[in-house]
Every structure is written in C-alpha cells, then in structure tokens.
Design a protein around this motif. Sequence first.
Motif, PDB file in Angstrom:
ATOM      1  N   PRO A  65      72.895  74.778  38.093  1.00  0.00           N
ATOM      2  CA  PRO A  65      72.116  75.443  39.146  1.00  0.00           C
ATOM      3  C   PRO A  65      70.938  76.268  38.668  1.00  0.00           C
ATOM      4  CG  PRO A  65      74.051  76.747  38.643  1.00  0.00           C
ATOM      5  CD  PRO A  65      74.096  75.536  37.742  1.00  0.00           C
ATOM      6  N   TYR A  66      70.780  76.490  37.361  1.00  0.00           N
ATOM      7  CA  TYR A  66      69.847  77.517  36.872  1.00  0.00           C
ATOM      8  C   TYR A  66      68.442  77.386  37.455  1.00  0.00           C
ATOM      9  CZ  TYR A  66      67.810  80.828  33.500  1.00  0.00           C
ATOM     10  OH  TYR A  66      67.183  81.900  32.920  1.00  0.00           O
ATOM     11  N   MET A  67      67.955  76.164  37.648  1.00  0.00           N
ATOM     12  CA  MET A  67      66.582  75.974  38.114  1.00  0.00           C
ATOM     13  C   MET A  67      66.430  76.050  39.634  1.00  0.00           C
ATOM     14  SD  MET A  67      65.190  73.223  35.270  1.00  0.00           S
ATOM     15  CE  MET A  67      63.458  73.433  35.702  1.00  0.00           C
ATOM     16  N   GLY A  68      67.524  76.246  40.345  1.00  0.00           N
ATOM     17  CA  GLY A  68      67.455  76.531  41.777  1.00  0.00           C
ATOM     18  C   GLY A  68      67.232  75.341  42.697  1.00  0.00           C
ATOM     19  N   LYS A  69      66.917  75.707  43.936  1.00  0.00           N
ATOM     20  CA  LYS A  69      66.854  74.789  45.072  1.00  0.00           C
ATOM     21  C   LYS A  69      66.136  73.461  44.826  1.00  0.00           C
ATOM     22  CE  LYS A  69      64.798  74.926  49.718  1.00  0.00           C
ATOM     23  NZ  LYS A  69      64.682  75.787  50.916  1.00  0.00           N
ATOM     24  N   ASP A  70      64.884  73.520  44.383  1.00  0.00           N
ATOM     25  CA  ASP A  70      64.137  72.258  44.269  1.00  0.00           C
ATOM     26  C   ASP A  70      64.602  71.391  43.105  1.00  0.00           C
ATOM     27  OD1 ASP A  70      62.929  74.312  42.712  1.00  0.00           O
ATOM     28  OD2 ASP A  70      61.147  73.092  42.438  1.00  0.00           O
ATOM     29  N   SER A  71      65.504  71.930  42.286  1.00  0.00           N
ATOM     30  CA  SER A  71      66.078  71.098  41.223  1.00  0.00           C
ATOM     31  C   SER A  71      67.343  70.388  41.714  1.00  0.00           C
ATOM     32  CB  SER A  71      66.385  71.941  39.984  1.00  0.00           C
ATOM     33  OG  SER A  71      67.499  72.774  40.184  1.00  0.00           O
ATOM     34  N   THR A  89      76.826  65.983  45.271  1.00  0.00           N
ATOM     35  CA  THR A  89      76.330  66.743  44.140  1.00  0.00           C
ATOM     36  C   THR A  89      77.326  67.852  43.854  1.00  0.00           C
ATOM     37  OG1 THR A  89      74.098  66.261  44.828  1.00  0.00           O
ATOM     38  CG2 THR A  89      74.389  68.106  43.312  1.00  0.00           C
ATOM     39  N   ILE A  90      77.814  67.901  42.637  1.00  0.00           N
ATOM     40  CA  ILE A  90      78.840  68.883  42.286  1.00  0.00           C
ATOM     41  C   ILE A  90      78.178  69.941  41.417  1.00  0.00           C
ATOM     42  CG2 ILE A  90      81.142  69.217  41.328  1.00  0.00           C
ATOM     43  CD1 ILE A  90      81.672  66.251  41.724  1.00  0.00           C
ATOM     44  N   LEU A  91      77.934  71.094  42.031  1.00  0.00           N
ATOM     45  CA  LEU A  91      77.178  72.153  41.376  1.00  0.00           C
ATOM     46  C   LEU A  91      78.104  72.984  40.483  1.00  0.00           C
ATOM     47  CD1 LEU A  91      74.179  72.900  41.716  1.00  0.00           C
ATOM     48  CD2 LEU A  91      74.885  74.659  43.335  1.00  0.00           C
ATOM     49  N   LEU A  92      77.631  73.332  39.282  1.00  0.00           N
ATOM     50  CA  LEU A  92      78.430  74.226  38.439  1.00  0.00           C
ATOM     51  C   LEU A  92      78.504  75.582  39.117  1.00  0.00           C
ATOM     52  CD1 LEU A  92      77.082  73.543  34.834  1.00  0.00           C
ATOM     53  CD2 LEU A  92      78.845  72.340  36.131  1.00  0.00           C
ATOM     54  N   GLY A  93      79.702  76.039  39.417  1.00  0.00           N
ATOM     55  CA  GLY A  93      79.868  77.361  40.016  1.00  0.00           C
ATOM     56  C   GLY A  93      80.375  78.277  38.907  1.00  0.00           C
ATOM     57  N   SER A 101      73.274  78.141  47.609  1.00  0.00           N
ATOM     58  CA  SER A 101      73.241  76.672  47.672  1.00  0.00           C
ATOM     59  C   SER A 101      73.725  76.159  49.025  1.00  0.00           C
ATOM     60  CB  SER A 101      74.080  76.068  46.542  1.00  0.00           C
ATOM     61  OG  SER A 101      75.441  76.429  46.689  1.00  0.00           O
ATOM     62  N   GLN A 102      74.540  76.957  49.711  1.00  0.00           N
ATOM     63  CA  GLN A 102      74.998  76.533  51.043  1.00  0.00           C
ATOM     64  C   GLN A 102      73.864  76.549  52.072  1.00  0.00           C
ATOM     65  OE1 GLN A 102      78.178  75.526  52.554  1.00  0.00           O
ATOM     66  NE2 GLN A 102      78.378  74.895  50.424  1.00  0.00           N
ATOM     67  N   THR A 103      72.748  77.203  51.743  1.00  0.00           N
ATOM     68  CA  THR A 103      71.607  77.225  52.668  1.00  0.00           C
ATOM     69  C   THR A 103      70.658  76.047  52.424  1.00  0.00           C
ATOM     70  OG1 THR A 103      70.117  78.502  51.219  1.00  0.00           O
ATOM     71  CG2 THR A 103      71.648  79.762  52.579  1.00  0.00           C
ATOM     72  N   TRP A 104      70.890  75.260  51.384  1.00  0.00           N
ATOM     73  CA  TRP A 104      69.970  74.177  51.062  1.00  0.00           C
ATOM     74  C   TRP A 104      70.180  72.985  51.987  1.00  0.00           C
ATOM     75  CZ3 TRP A 104      71.129  74.531  45.065  1.00  0.00           C
ATOM     76  CH2 TRP A 104      70.572  75.717  44.567  1.00  0.00           C
ATOM     77  N   LYS A 105      69.158  72.156  52.063  1.00  0.00           N
ATOM     78  CA  LYS A 105      69.193  70.960  52.918  1.00  0.00           C
ATOM     79  C   LYS A 105      70.310  70.012  52.473  1.00  0.00           C
ATOM     80  CE  LYS A 105      66.050  67.469  54.659  1.00  0.00           C
ATOM     81  NZ  LYS A 105      64.837  66.705  54.346  1.00  0.00           N
ATOM     82  N   ASN A 106      71.031  69.462  53.430  1.00  0.00           N
ATOM     83  CA  ASN A 106      72.141  68.534  53.152  1.00  0.00           C
ATOM     84  C   ASN A 106      73.249  69.176  52.310  1.00  0.00           C
ATOM     85  OD1 ASN A 106      70.715  66.446  54.463  1.00  0.00           O
ATOM     86  ND2 ASN A 106      69.658  65.893  52.580  1.00  0.00           N
ATOM     87  N   SER A 107      73.446  70.464  52.507  1.00  0.00           N
ATOM     88  CA  SER A 107      74.437  71.157  51.668  1.00  0.00           C
ATOM     89  C   SER A 107      75.860  70.669  51.952  1.00  0.00           C
ATOM     90  CB  SER A 107      74.339  72.671  51.856  1.00  0.00           C
ATOM     91  OG  SER A 107      74.653  73.004  53.186  1.00  0.00           O
ATOM     92  N   GLN A 108      76.036  69.931  53.034  1.00  0.00           N
ATOM     93  CA  GLN A 108      77.379  69.358  53.272  1.00  0.00           C
ATOM     94  C   GLN A 108      77.732  68.328  52.195  1.00  0.00           C
ATOM     95  OE1 GLN A 108      74.702  68.722  55.018  1.00  0.00           O
ATOM     96  NE2 GLN A 108      74.554  66.490  55.216  1.00  0.00           N
ATOM     97  N   GLN A 109      76.730  67.880  51.420  1.00  0.00           N
ATOM     98  CA  GLN A 109      77.025  66.940  50.335  1.00  0.00           C
ATOM     99  C   GLN A 109      77.287  67.660  49.002  1.00  0.00           C
ATOM    100  OE1 GLN A 109      73.948  64.114  52.470  1.00  0.00           O
ATOM    101  NE2 GLN A 109      74.027  63.629  50.276  1.00  0.00           N
ATOM    102  N   LEU A 110      77.362  68.984  49.058  1.00  0.00           N
ATOM    103  CA  LEU A 110      77.650  69.747  47.843  1.00  0.00           C
ATOM    104  C   LEU A 110      79.156  69.903  47.613  1.00  0.00           C
ATOM    105  CD1 LEU A 110      75.132  72.743  47.920  1.00  0.00           C
ATOM    106  CD2 LEU A 110      75.287  70.990  46.141  1.00  0.00           C
ATOM    107  N   MET A 111      79.524  69.838  46.369  1.00  0.00           N
ATOM    108  CA  MET A 111      80.845  70.256  45.919  1.00  0.00           C
ATOM    109  C   MET A 111      80.589  71.245  44.783  1.00  0.00           C
ATOM    110  SD  MET A 111      82.773  66.565  45.641  1.00  0.00           S
ATOM    111  CE  MET A 111      83.062  65.545  47.079  1.00  0.00           C
ATOM    112  N   TYR A 112      81.644  71.850  44.230  1.00  0.00           N
ATOM    113  CA  TYR A 112      81.444  72.846  43.167  1.00  0.00           C
ATOM    114  C   TYR A 112      82.444  72.658  42.036  1.00  0.00           C
ATOM    115  CZ  TYR A 112      78.585  74.949  46.761  1.00  0.00           C
ATOM    116  OH  TYR A 112      77.619  75.133  47.713  1.00  0.00           O
TER     117      TYR A 112
END
Lengths: 270, 270
Positions: free
Chosen positions: A124-130, A142-146, A174-185
């Motif tokens: 996640p270090y580089m944020g939203k647009d990454s 997308t499985i984000l390192l938490g 990250s829950q505010t990002w677009k398509n965040s329903q496709q995020l896992m952690y």
Amino acid sequence: MNIQKLIQQIEKKKSMLSVGLDVDLDKIPKHLLDLEDPIFEFNKAIIDATQAYCVAYKPNIAFYEAYGLKGWKSLKRTIEYINAYYPEQFTIADAKRGDIGNTSSRYAKAFFEDLNFDSITVAPYMGKDSVEPFLEFEGKHTILLGLTSNPGAEDFQFLKSDAEFLFESVLKTSQTWKNSQQLMYVIGATKADYLKTVRKLVPNSFLLIPGVGAQGGSLEEVCKFGLNENYGLLINSSRGIIYASSKEDFADKAGLKALELQAEMAKYIN
Amino acid sequence: MNIQKLIQQIEKKKSMLSVGLDVDLDKIPKHLLDLEDPIFEFNKAIIDATQAYCVAYKPNIAFYEAYGLKGWKSLKRTIEYINAYYPEQFTIADAKRGDIGNTSSRYAKAFFEDLNFDSITVAPYMGKDSVEPFLEFEGKHTILLGLTSNPGAEDFQFLKSDAEFLFESVLKTSQTWKNSQQLMYVIGATKADYLKTVRKLVPNSFLLIPGVGAQGGSLEEVCKFGLNENYGLLINSSRGIIYASSKEDFADKAGLKALELQAEMAKYIN
C-alpha cells in the motif's frame, strides 16, 4: 472468480485453507530433480494431493523469479494446470507489487490476464493511484498488505498518527477507493490480537492470513476474532504442507497435512 | 558496482541521468514490431544512442512482466547487453519488491545474481527483515521507496507520528539497519520542497529521483536541495527520452533528448 463462488467452496469443502506453493529446489525430493521441470512436477503432485482439502493456491512469485526464465515457465504451467483441472480453486499471485498508475496497470495485466490469477497481493505504500489500477479488473481481487506476520511489521505498520496505527489508516483509507469491494487484506496470524480492530474497520472483506503453523499463529484465535458471516478468511500454510516430507511420499504427506488443517477448520464452518 | 565508480562516472560524463527503459509495444516505432524481439531491439538502439549522456539505466520490471515469458527474455537480453557493452553503467531493476525475510532473499537472488543488476527498488512497508536480505549482497544497492512522485504518495507517506511523517520514519529507521551504507532512496522530483528534510536525514545517501520531465518536477530545484558532496543524485527520465520520436529516427531523437538533459545537469557538476 467472484466472492460468492469462493464462499460456496468454503462451505462445500468445510475449509478456508490456502496452500502456499513456495517451491525451493533445495527442499523438494531429490528424485524430482532429474525431471525436465521439477518445480512444475512438484506443484502438480502437491495440488493433486491437497485440492480436496483447500479452496485456494498461493504461489509466492519470488520463488519462481529466483529461477529466472525457467521459473517463470514453471509458474505459468502451474497456474494453467490449476485453472484447467481445478477451476473451482481461488488463485493468489503472492507478488506484493505496487507502482505508479500506468505501471500498476502493467502488473495487473501480467497477473490477471497473461497468467489468469484470481487475485494478487499488493503493497500500500504508494497509495490510491498505485492500487486502483488493479481494482479495475472485474471478477479479480486485490489483496492489500495490512498487517504482516514478520518482525519488521513493527517498524512502520504500528506508527501511530491521530491515535491510529498506520495499518488502520491503510484499511480505512483503502475502503474509500473505487471498486473497494474487490479488496481483501493480508493480516498476519501472529497478530491475532488485532483481528478485532481489523474486523471493526473491514467487517465484510476477506482476509488472507499467513503465519499459521511455521510462523506460530493460532488457528483458534484467528477464527475467534476473524470470522464473519461469509467466513471471510483464507488461511494459508506453505512450508508446513508442501515440505511435510522430503521423500517419495511427499505428496501423500502433504495431502494428510492439508486434511489435518481442513479438519480443524471444519469446526468453525457450518 | 561500488559507489566510488558511480561517482567517477558522474564526474566523467558530467551527468546524473538515469534512462528509464519502460518499453510499451504500443508506443515503439511500428517497423520494429516485425523483428523477433522488438523490445530488446528498441532498448539496444536507445542504449547505444544515449549511453554517452547517462550513468544509469532503469528498466521498470512491470513493463517486461506484462509480456510474460517473452518480456522476461527481453529483460534478460537487455541487462546482458548493458553489462557486456557498457559495464560502466549503473543498472537499476525498478521492481519495488519486498516480502518476508526468506522470500526477499529470493528476489535479491533473482535480480542481483541471475540478472546481475547493480540495484533494485524495494518497498518499505514490511520493515527491516524484508529489506536486510537485499543488503547482504556486497557491491549491490537497495533503493528504498521514500517519497514517491505519484498523487497516492499523499495517502500514507505523509501520515504524521510524533511530529514526523511516515517517509521520515522510513528514512531514519532504515539508516539503523545492517549494511545501510548500501541503501539509496526513491524521492519524487515532484516533492522537491521536501528534499531539504530528506538531506537532513540521509545526507550521504544517493537519491533516485523520478518525475523530472513528464511528471513535472524541476531539475533546478532538485539539484539545489538534493546535491551533496558526492553529487548523490540519479535523476531519471523515461518517456521523455525513449518516446521522443515514434518514427525510424527514434534512437537519434532519444540521444538528443538525453544530451539535452545531460547538458542541463553539467551545470551542477564540477
């Protein structure tokens, strides 16, 4: 694969097990080394022996890259084998990628299209647009390192800003990002105490939990604090399963080890 | 390559230029697409035309991975070409890797040994034991993401803890790690204001500066706040150089663009 299908598989198999395919040529049975593609042959045998007891496979990409072109070929054959013979398995490219926008799109294309993985781990270090470029692929995750399971997790993930740890900001933002329903952690099992906090911030997301077994996390604790109404957990074990034996019976032993973990998980799945 | 050799090259060529080899088959001249390995042929021509004006090459690995096995082959041929014909060039695998200890060792092996890059970019989120394995390779360098040039940098890198931004903690903490003299840092040119702060924390380290040119950073500002007594800067331009023309004269135009940047940089090098 959509989440609903994953949940069905968890119920059907009474398992949340992900098998980590971290193949090290120094650790696999010696008799395989004479074959043309020992890494693939090892994976194939492990997959055939464990698939009844798990719902996901997670090759860590580093192990394949370390063998250069040959490793990349073995990875391709492995994911193609899973997709052809066991398409009900959820596949995770444990790649921990993340770069600026147009570059992240490239990684997304490599893993979601060229290799046809269902999901990828991302830093996640580089944020939203990454991260958002990964979220543009429908039916992919997308499985984000938490909160990671290694000692170095203490270095930055617990830095506190406005009474909030960095990993909490990562989950919330990250829950505010677009398509965040496709995020896992990714949430390390060695940090089970924090699963309560994690579940407050991302009640509905799937969590990929490494660190049960070899790294010392407790399955009971993870289930106690981490389960949600869709189960919401993928619990990974790599070395504990795939290197259960270094002899010719390695696949049978891996199967037994996977069955053992599945049987423990079954207690928490109705 | 050791740092002393890099500094000598900067002085000799009066250049701090790194050329980013981010090859996109949709953007390269059409006549190359008929060749067997268009990515490598493009890189070869760009390298031959720019090598007199730069001290480093930085392929972003995502662009190669996006083409699967074929891309990986082109990457290997590219780095081998540089190492064979221009061994004085500092090579950067822009890979932004980072994983738990034994896995980071695998990535280090892939990029430092198999591909023989001089350095690799690494993400800091997982902390010390995810970075130190890279630092174990003598004569190799690890370029840690500090402050990136993309908009998403705002999401986490500026979270404040004890009056200190996260990126400051990353710089400070990483300097305490083993072999930290082999660390360099990515600091986006679009954040030149912060270079003063960065230089207070890591006065001696080399900084890899992306974002001059296409991303809008100013060379003058970067030099004003970023230079140290060993120059201490590698300033990257990718698209601005390699896509200066999409016609048959692409290599000549890339050479001219590199020369232009080198001439500006020469003002700051004695």
